[in-house]
Design a protein around this motif. Structure first.
Motif, mmCIF file in Angstrom:
data_model
loop_
_atom_site.group_PDB
_atom_site.id
_atom_site.type_symbol
_atom_site.label_atom_id
_atom_site.label_comp_id
_atom_site.label_asym_id
_atom_site.label_seq_id
_atom_site.Cartn_x
_atom_site.Cartn_y
_atom_site.Cartn_z
ATOM 1 N N ALA A 216 -48.838 14.396 -68.046
ATOM 2 C CA ALA A 216 -48.171 12.782 -67.403
ATOM 3 C C ALA A 216 -49.682 12.835 -66.276
ATOM 4 N N PHE A 217 -49.683 13.379 -65.928
ATOM 5 C CA PHE A 217 -51.208 14.046 -64.575
ATOM 6 C C PHE A 217 -52.279 13.277 -65.666
ATOM 7 N N CYS A 218 -52.889 13.511 -66.614
ATOM 8 C CA CYS A 218 -53.186 13.218 -67.279
ATOM 9 C C CYS A 218 -53.960 11.951 -67.453
ATOM 10 N N ARG A 219 -52.982 11.021 -68.042
ATOM 11 C CA ARG A 219 -52.269 10.440 -68.079
ATOM 12 C C ARG A 219 -52.976 9.319 -66.899
ATOM 13 N N TYR A 220 -51.916 9.789 -65.892
ATOM 14 C CA TYR A 220 -52.251 8.730 -64.416
ATOM 15 C C TYR A 220 -53.438 8.999 -63.769
ATOM 16 N N PHE A 221 -54.292 9.944 -64.103
ATOM 17 C CA PHE A 221 -55.104 10.110 -63.544
ATOM 18 C C PHE A 221 -56.818 9.403 -64.195
ATOM 19 N N LYS A 222 -56.346 9.164 -65.253
ATOM 20 C CA LYS A 222 -58.037 8.261 -65.968
ATOM 21 C C LYS A 222 -56.928 7.319 -66.147
ATOM 22 N N LYS A 223 -56.003 6.502 -66.213
ATOM 23 C CA LYS A 223 -56.134 5.201 -65.616
ATOM 24 C C LYS A 223 -56.293 3.976 -64.188
ATOM 25 N N HIS A 224 -56.230 5.266 -63.249
ATOM 26 C CA HIS A 224 -56.494 5.394 -62.171
ATOM 27 C C HIS A 224 -57.624 5.087 -61.055
ATOM 28 N N THR A 225 -58.398 6.249 -62.217
ATOM 29 C CA THR A 225 -59.622 6.647 -61.706
ATOM 30 C C THR A 225 -61.069 6.724 -63.306
ATOM 31 N N LEU A 226 -60.325 6.125 -63.609
ATOM 32 C CA LEU A 226 -61.528 6.410 -64.541
ATOM 33 C C LEU A 226 -62.305 7.275 -64.945
ATOM 34 N N HIS A 227 -61.167 8.544 -64.509
ATOM 35 C CA HIS A 227 -62.118 9.819 -65.546
ATOM 36 C C HIS A 227 -61.162 10.557 -65.291
ATOM 37 N N THR A 228 -61.888 11.801 -65.932
ATOM 38 C CA THR A 228 -61.038 12.403 -66.898
ATOM 39 C C THR A 228 -60.372 13.009 -65.527
ATOM 40 N N PHE A 229 -59.543 14.850 -65.488
ATOM 41 C CA PHE A 229 -59.698 15.510 -64.008
ATOM 42 C C PHE A 229 -60.790 16.559 -64.676
ATOM 43 N N VAL A 230 -61.321 16.553 -65.576
ATOM 44 C CA VAL A 230 -62.278 17.755 -65.250
ATOM 45 C C VAL A 230 -63.674 16.715 -65.760
ATOM 46 N N SER A 231 -63.866 15.652 -65.766
ATOM 47 C CA SER A 231 -65.208 15.280 -65.263
ATOM 48 C C SER A 231 -65.116 14.126 -63.921
ATOM 49 N N PHE A 232 -63.908 14.458 -63.312
ATOM 50 C CA PHE A 232 -63.546 13.795 -61.606
ATOM 51 C C PHE A 232 -64.458 15.858 -61.205
ATOM 52 N N LEU A 233 -63.520 16.413 -61.880
ATOM 53 C CA LEU A 233 -64.325 17.694 -61.114
ATOM 54 C C LEU A 233 -65.791 18.203 -61.173
ATOM 55 N N ASN A 234 -66.112 17.677 -61.872
ATOM 56 C CA ASN A 234 -67.345 17.903 -62.759
ATOM 57 C C ASN A 234 -68.215 17.386 -61.547
ATOM 58 N N GLU A 235 -67.787 15.768 -61.372
ATOM 59 C CA GLU A 235 -68.276 15.176 -60.327
ATOM 60 C C GLU A 235 -68.754 15.667 -58.933
ATOM 61 N N VAL A 236 -67.706 15.862 -58.584
ATOM 62 C CA VAL A 236 -67.759 16.881 -57.305
ATOM 63 C C VAL A 236 -68.975 17.466 -57.293
ATOM 64 N N ARG A 237 -68.657 18.768 -57.795
ATOM 65 C CA ARG A 237 -69.373 19.675 -57.830
ATOM 66 C C ARG A 237 -70.835 19.489 -57.877
ATOM 67 N N ILE A 238 -71.161 19.015 -58.641
ATOM 68 C CA ILE A 238 -72.374 18.807 -59.287
ATOM 69 C C ILE A 238 -73.342 17.750 -57.767
ATOM 70 N N ASN A 239 -72.524 16.622 -57.522
ATOM 71 C CA ASN A 239 -72.605 16.267 -56.541
ATOM 72 C C ASN A 239 -72.733 17.603 -55.294
ATOM 73 N N GLU A 240 -72.149 17.995 -54.542
ATOM 74 C CA GLU A 240 -71.946 19.628 -54.143
ATOM 75 C C GLU A 240 -73.355 19.665 -54.130
ATOM 76 N N ALA A 241 -73.836 20.576 -55.444
ATOM 77 C CA ALA A 241 -74.878 20.892 -55.869
ATOM 78 C C ALA A 241 -75.852 20.004 -55.418
ATOM 79 N N CYS A 242 -76.073 18.448 -55.432
ATOM 80 C CA CYS A 242 -77.384 17.984 -54.964
ATOM 81 C C CYS A 242 -77.377 18.178 -54.080
ATOM 82 N N LYS A 243 -76.297 18.166 -53.289
ATOM 83 C CA LYS A 243 -76.727 18.025 -51.743
ATOM 84 C C LYS A 243 -77.435 19.728 -51.550
#
Length: 293
Positions: A216-243
């Motif tokens: 249920a979380f997978c469906r909910y998260f994708k609907k409301h953020t346009l991200h999968t959980f993994v893609s969002f987590l990866n973007e957070v991590r890469i964003n922090e890596a860039c800094k």
């Protein structure tokens, strides 16, 4: 205050609100408000989440956020440690183009400024080249009142409207629509991921934060953020890596990869390039070349 819709206190005799903030950290919950917001981060580091996108921020950067654009300036985790003495310093300007200023912006002489405001609904980061001049204009607005303040405000908008190729903070055509309850829940999930990105986070861990089953979380998260959980987590991590890669405080790229939650340098390189279109080393070289210019 964990509500999505936020009300800016507006004095009865003002249409432009200027706030100087000196705080331990930025307001940490996803929120929105009717007013357009312009924020000059004089001191502070972290991640700006604007709708479905995220952007690293540092000292001396300026952001424009559209009316009712969901956002949060998330201070780095180091601001929340028990012994932290860090402070954020920011100057905010708020105005509602659809409130008392609506008739003003309907004047034919201000058509170009109104068009600019409409086109900037998805927000933007001010190019570093213009930060010095625009921050000076923001200070003038802060230092004046009455008609003089309004004159300096129009001068600021006029200058901003002349800038070319401003890159939107988010895709207006894909803006997620949140209810207050959904905003609170999504904000809590964002907080959890952004505080724990450097640890092994599983889908089950995130689902527990939302009190949902993983499916249920997978469906909910994708609907409301346009991200999968993994893609969002990866973007957070890469964003922090860039800094980390550009603040000069790391030993090598592998160290950054592991401190940002990746368990292999190969996977880090692959994800980094898929998100930034550059390898980590190319990103660092490009960043410092632009800074030098």
């Amino acid at each position: 205050m964990k509500v999505l819709q936020f009300t800016i206190p507006v004095p009865h005799d003002k249409t432009i609100i200027v706030q100087k903030n000196v705080l331990p950290h930025f307001y940490q919950h996803l929120h929105r408000h009717q007013e357009i917001q312009m924020t000059w981060i004089q001191k502070g580091e972290g991640t700006l989440v604007a709708e479905n996108n995220m952007h690293a921020f540092r000292d001396n950067e300026i952001f424009w956020l559209g009316a009712n654009q969901p956002h949060v300036f998330k201070s780095d985790p180091s601001y929340f440690t028990p012994k932290s003495k860090k402070k954020i310093v920011a100057l905010d300007i708020f105005f509602n183009p659809n409130g008392q200023l609506a008739s003003f912006f309907s004047l034919p002489e201000l058509k170009l400024l109104k068009n600019f405001i409409t086109q900037a609904q998805s927000g933007f980061r001010v190019p570093q080249t213009y930060v010095s001049e625009i921050s000076s204009k923001m200070i003038r607005i802060q230092q004046h009142a009455g008609a003089d303040q309004l004159i300096h405000f129009i001068d600021l908008l006029k200058f901003l409207s002349s800038l070319k190729e401003l890159k939107a903070l988010s895709s207006a055509s894909q803006t997620p629509v949140y209810s207050e309850h959904e905003g609170i829940r999504i904000g809590n999930i964002y907080n959890f991921i952004m505080h724990n990105y450097d640890k092994p986070i599983t889908l089950e861990d995130a689902a527990k934060q939302a009190h949902m089953t993983p499916q249920a979380f997978c469906r909910y998260f994708k609907k409301h953020t346009l991200h999968t959980f993994v893609s969002f987590l990866n973007e957070v991590r890469i964003n922090e890596a860039c800094k980390k890669l550009t603040d000069g405080g790391y030993d090598n790229i592998a160290t950054v990869a592991y401190t940002c939650g990746f368990n292999s340098i190969t996977n880090f390189n692959r994800v980094f390039k898929s998100i930034t279109d550059q390898s980590p080393s190319d990103y660092v070289n490009s960043y410092f070349q632009n800074v030098e210019h």
